[in-house]
Enzyme design. Structure first.
Site, PDB file in Angstrom:
ATOM      1  N   LYS A  73      28.098 -11.089  19.674  1.00 14.49           N
ATOM      2  CA  LYS A  73      27.782 -10.547  20.946  1.00 14.49           C
ATOM      3  C   LYS A  73      28.752  -9.611  21.431  1.00 14.49           C
ATOM      4  O   LYS A  73      28.299  -8.539  22.043  1.00 14.49           O
ATOM      5  CB  LYS A  73      27.679 -11.892  21.988  1.00 14.49           C
ATOM      6  CG  LYS A  73      26.509 -12.564  21.971  1.00 14.49           C
ATOM      7  CD  LYS A  73      26.282 -13.577  23.310  1.00 14.49           C
ATOM      8  CE  LYS A  73      27.563 -14.422  23.300  1.00 14.49           C
ATOM      9  NZ  LYS A  73      28.237 -15.098  22.186  1.00 14.49           N
ATOM     10  N   THR A  75      30.928  -8.011  19.992  1.00 14.14           N
ATOM     11  CA  THR A  75      30.856  -6.586  19.225  1.00 14.14           C
ATOM     12  C   THR A  75      29.717  -5.725  19.523  1.00 14.14           C
ATOM     13  O   THR A  75      29.903  -4.459  19.806  1.00 14.14           O
ATOM     14  CB  THR A  75      30.602  -6.980  17.495  1.00 14.14           C
ATOM     15  OG1 THR A  75      31.685  -7.779  17.219  1.00 14.14           O
ATOM     16  CG2 THR A  75      30.537  -5.869  16.718  1.00 14.14           C
ATOM     17  N   ARG A  96      34.677 -11.245  28.650  1.00 14.95           N
ATOM     18  CA  ARG A  96      35.579 -12.405  28.789  1.00 14.95           C
ATOM     19  C   ARG A  96      36.778 -12.429  27.898  1.00 14.95           C
ATOM     20  O   ARG A  96      36.647 -11.719  26.906  1.00 14.95           O
ATOM     21  CB  ARG A  96      35.061 -13.680  28.398  1.00 14.95           C
ATOM     22  CG  ARG A  96      33.761 -14.042  29.315  1.00 14.95           C
ATOM     23  CD  ARG A  96      33.092 -15.326  28.507  1.00 14.95           C
ATOM     24  NE  ARG A  96      32.664 -14.870  27.147  1.00 14.95           N
ATOM     25  CZ  ARG A  96      32.249 -15.972  26.305  1.00 14.95           C
ATOM     26  NH1 ARG A  96      32.407 -17.058  26.425  1.00 14.95           N
ATOM     27  NH2 ARG A  96      31.708 -15.434  25.226  1.00 14.95           N
ATOM     28  N   LYS A 107      36.891 -20.002  15.035  1.00 17.11           N
ATOM     29  CA  LYS A 107      35.732 -19.016  15.483  1.00 17.11           C
ATOM     30  C   LYS A 107      36.400 -17.646  15.663  1.00 17.11           C
ATOM     31  O   LYS A 107      35.852 -16.551  15.511  1.00 17.11           O
ATOM     32  CB  LYS A 107      35.301 -19.166  16.921  1.00 17.11           C
ATOM     33  CG  LYS A 107      33.989 -18.629  17.256  1.00 17.11           C
ATOM     34  CD  LYS A 107      33.252 -19.231  18.568  1.00 17.11           C
ATOM     35  CE  LYS A 107      32.326 -18.351  18.804  1.00 17.11           C
ATOM     36  NZ  LYS A 107      32.722 -17.128  19.367  1.00 17.11           N
ATOM     37  N   ALA A 275      31.081 -21.398  27.022  1.00 16.67           N
ATOM     38  CA  ALA A 275      29.816 -21.636  27.583  1.00 16.67           C
ATOM     39  C   ALA A 275      29.140 -22.995  27.179  1.00 16.67           C
ATOM     40  O   ALA A 275      28.247 -23.583  27.631  1.00 16.67           O
ATOM     41  CB  ALA A 275      28.913 -20.395  27.111  1.00 16.67           C
ATOM     42  N   PHE A 303      27.887 -18.154  23.595  1.00 15.73           N
ATOM     43  CA  PHE A 303      27.083 -18.557  22.841  1.00 15.73           C
ATOM     44  C   PHE A 303      25.482 -18.283  22.742  1.00 15.73           C
ATOM     45  O   PHE A 303      25.306 -17.324  23.414  1.00 15.73           O
ATOM     46  CB  PHE A 303      27.214 -20.433  22.881  1.00 15.73           C
ATOM     47  CG  PHE A 303      28.569 -20.596  22.495  1.00 15.73           C
ATOM     48  CD1 PHE A 303      29.294 -20.427  21.149  1.00 15.73           C
ATOM     49  CD2 PHE A 303      29.345 -21.436  23.300  1.00 15.73           C
ATOM     50  CE1 PHE A 303      30.207 -20.901  20.657  1.00 15.73           C
ATOM     51  CE2 PHE A 303      30.823 -21.734  22.785  1.00 15.73           C
ATOM     52  CZ  PHE A 303      31.241 -21.552  21.615  1.00 15.73           C
ATOM     53  N   PHE A 383      24.808  -6.821   8.967  1.00 14.74           N
ATOM     54  CA  PHE A 383      26.038  -7.448   8.036  1.00 14.74           C
ATOM     55  C   PHE A 383      25.799  -6.718   6.589  1.00 14.74           C
ATOM     56  O   PHE A 383      24.540  -6.432   6.214  1.00 14.74           O
ATOM     57  CB  PHE A 383      26.088  -8.986   7.986  1.00 14.74           C
ATOM     58  CG  PHE A 383      26.684  -9.763   9.215  1.00 14.74           C
ATOM     59  CD1 PHE A 383      27.644 -10.275   8.671  1.00 14.74           C
ATOM     60  CD2 PHE A 383      26.208  -9.612  10.391  1.00 14.74           C
ATOM     61  CE1 PHE A 383      28.482 -11.354   9.630  1.00 14.74           C
ATOM     62  CE2 PHE A 383      26.779 -10.282  10.993  1.00 14.74           C
ATOM     63  CZ  PHE A 383      28.008 -11.067  11.091  1.00 14.74           C
ATOM     64  N   TRP A 411      29.324  -2.395  13.945  1.00 13.73           N
ATOM     65  CA  TRP A 411      30.653  -2.943  13.204  1.00 13.73           C
ATOM     66  C   TRP A 411      30.921  -2.053  12.234  1.00 13.73           C
ATOM     67  O   TRP A 411      32.266  -1.705  12.080  1.00 13.73           O
ATOM     68  CB  TRP A 411      30.155  -4.251  12.446  1.00 13.73           C
ATOM     69  CG  TRP A 411      31.295  -4.856  11.898  1.00 13.73           C
ATOM     70  CD1 TRP A 411      32.222  -5.934  12.459  1.00 13.73           C
ATOM     71  CD2 TRP A 411      31.870  -4.822  10.485  1.00 13.73           C
ATOM     72  NE1 TRP A 411      33.042  -6.134  11.486  1.00 13.73           N
ATOM     73  CE2 TRP A 411      32.915  -5.637  10.337  1.00 13.73           C
ATOM     74  CE3 TRP A 411      31.414  -3.913   9.526  1.00 13.73           C
ATOM     75  CZ2 TRP A 411      33.560  -5.515   9.001  1.00 13.73           C
ATOM     76  CZ3 TRP A 411      32.066  -3.847   8.408  1.00 13.73           C
ATOM     77  CH2 TRP A 411      33.120  -4.751   7.983  1.00 13.73           C
TER      78      TRP A 411
END
Length: 559
Positions: A73, A75, A96, A107, A275, A303, A383, A411
């Protein structure tokens, strides 16, 4: 050719002095409180000066239910911000701050990834401008004053078995979940069971993120309930005369921070509640400031949309009077296959059958966001392991639902890789009006609000309440908290409260095991399933791979 790590990409970036970045949104050097060359806080005077500017458009980035590594999110938020600026749209991201817990756990941080990052990423992920330390200190000062009051005669007649204020630490440390304090000599305090939570779950984090200014911060700190007396009445931070000292510790933390993307676009990063156990959004002050500084503000909610977006829309937007103009739902081929039952180690292999099975998770999130009356764009965070066949299937599926779709390759390509998404978002905002409204009325009972979230957003059949939770709900209504919104604490891995129920589960119950009020933040917290407010580290934490290279003066291994 080896793929560079996020930290290698970030350390090769050419950063501009933060005063140059701030100029892009008409913030002068005098408006900045510098923390070195590349990060700064925005002064209250600057916030006041731009307060009469017209608000720009607000874009929320959320996601489907993720894999344990998250779905990007941040990214996407950064890449979309860069892409909008490339299209000549004055855009600022409002994000955040990362918690040290996941940075050293499993994570990772919250600086984005690849060529869609904010920098300096090491500073952001480790300590930053000290906001989390200030919140931790204010939280633990209140805990110390509470225990000190009990030790010195307990004038407020606090029931030591009904102390609800917990200490906090910004680290995953399971050994501190349940502890005993006050052991030793008589001068060491009154023995009682106590608990630690992670800083991002502290009510002071929520208060900092929801307050409008210092006056509002102090009003909210006053209202924090720390315990109940023997008559069952709340005892507050105001009763302990702790508010002034806490506010003094938070005087700088309340100011939004500015850093930059790899493409030197301004980003406001401020506050960081989780979250799954808190309300999961950056600060109201940062979001409102971004809206005054730019034509478009891109913000995120933690999340999946069942957690972060629900709380952004039902708590933050309601309290702050915000109205999102569009929602971007981030999906990945990997997470859709994961929701289709594929094991983590097999997610890199093409599997169209699993994709078809798991895409129902995306369907539910699209339906949920439409319930709020906000236009939706779905984007796939690309990806390297994804295949063209998988992309085609997802694109056709979204278009068959009448939902806007765009592939994002931010990315690998930064802002350039987000142009398709940026154009789709602009087109959606232009064509479709937002008729945002929260999913429930504050006039409903607390139980009815919980039922609405569980049934409408999660898709539950029923909600069951442990007897202790049922009693507490009735008591909170008697104490005058019936009109508050609900902050649900739930697993991020499933729409249900059971992390193993992937995809779009049906005919399940949500179990509410504990309820308490965050009277300062202004919501009722509802704990479901096995959710923990102090996480633990995995068997092989990320911390074992992090080091400092003294020869080259660089941090290594940080993602």
């Amino acid at each position: 050719m080896a793929v560079k790590s996020d930290i290698e990409i970030a350390q090769e970036a050419t950063m501009k002095h933060i005063k140059e970045v701030a100029k892009l949104v008409d913030i002068s050097e005098d408006d900045l409180e510098m923390y070195g060359k590349y990060k700064a806080k925005i002064s209250d005077e600057a916030i006041e000066r731009v307060s009469k500017n017209e608000d720009g458009k607000l874009i929320l980035v959320t996601a489907i239910n993720p894999t344990p590594a998250g779905e990007g999110k941040t990214t996407i938020s950064i890449g979309l911000t860069e892409a909008l600026n490339k299209l000549g749209k004055k855009t600022v991201a409002a994000l955040r701050e990362p918690s040290l817990g996941p940075c050293f756990g499993i994570k990772g941080g919250a600086a984005g990834g690849g060529y869609a990052q904010v920098v300096p990423m090491e500073d952001l992920n480790l300590h930053f401008t000290g906001d989390f330390h200030a919140i931790t200190s204010a939280n633990n000062l209140l805990a110390a004053m509470l225990d000190n009051h009990i030790h010195h005669g307990n004038e407020l007649d606090i029931d030591v078995n009904r102390v609800v204020w917990k200490r906090c630490l910004d680290m995953n440390d399971r050994a501190l979940r349940n502890i005993v304090v006050g052991l030793g000599e008589k001068t060491d305090g009154v023995p009682r069971q106590d608990h630690f939570i992670i800083t991002v779950a502290s009510e002071i984090m929520a208060i900092l993120c929801l307050c409008e200014d210092m006056q509002d911060l102090k009003r909210r700190l006053d209202n924090i309930i720390v315990a109940y007396n023997r008559a069952g009445e709340p005892v507050t931070a105001k009763d302990l005369k702790a508010t002034g000292a806490m506010a003094a510790l938070l005087k700088d933390a309340i100011k939004p921070n500015m850093i930059q993307t790899l493409e030197n676009t301004p980003v406001l990063v401020h506050g960081g509640p989780f979250a799954n156990i808190a309300h999961g959004c950056n600060s109201v002050r940062a979001t409102k400031l971004a809206l005054k500084l730019a034509d478009y503000t891109v913000t995120e909610a933690g999340f999946g949309a069942d957690l972060g977006a629900e709380k952004f829309l039902d708590i933050k937007c309601r309290m702050a009077g915000l109205k999102p103009d569009a929602v971007v739902i981030v999906a990945t081929v990997r997470a859709l296959k994961y929701n289709g039952g594929v094991a983590k180690q097999d997610l890199n292999e093409e599997n169209l059958e699993a994709l078809k099975k798991g895409i129902v998770n995306l369907d539910k999130h699209i339906e949920n966001m439409h319930k709020y009356g906000v236009p939706v764009v779905v984007t796939l965070n690309s990806f390297i392991s994804d295949t063209q066949a998988e992309y085609e299937f997802i694109k056709e599926h979204c278009e068959s639902l009448g939902c806007e779709f765009a592939l994002a390759n931010v990315w690998a390509k930064g802002g350039e890789g987000g142009i398709e998404l940026a154009n789709k978002v602009l087109e959606t905002i232009e064509k479709k009006e937002s008729n945002f409204a929260p999913i429930y009325s504050l006039d409903l009972s607390l139980e009815d609000k919980i039922n609405t979230i569980a049934k409408e957003i999660y898709g539950a059949s029923h909600v069951t309440f442990d007897s202790k939770a049922k009693k507490e709900l009735a008591r909170l209504e008697e104490l005058g908290f019936a009109k508050l919104p609900i902050c649900m604490a739930k697993t991020q891995y499933s729409l249900s409260d059971d992390a193993s129920l992937l995809g779009r589960p049906e005919n399940f119950d949500v179990n509410v095991r504990e309820v308490y009020v965050n009277a300062g933040a202004g919501f009722v917290v509802v704990l479901t399933g096995k959710i923990l407010t102090m996480p633990g580290l995995p068997k092989k934490p990320a911390a074992v791979g992090i080091d400092f290279d003294e020869e080259n003066n660089k941090i290594t291994g940080l993602f």
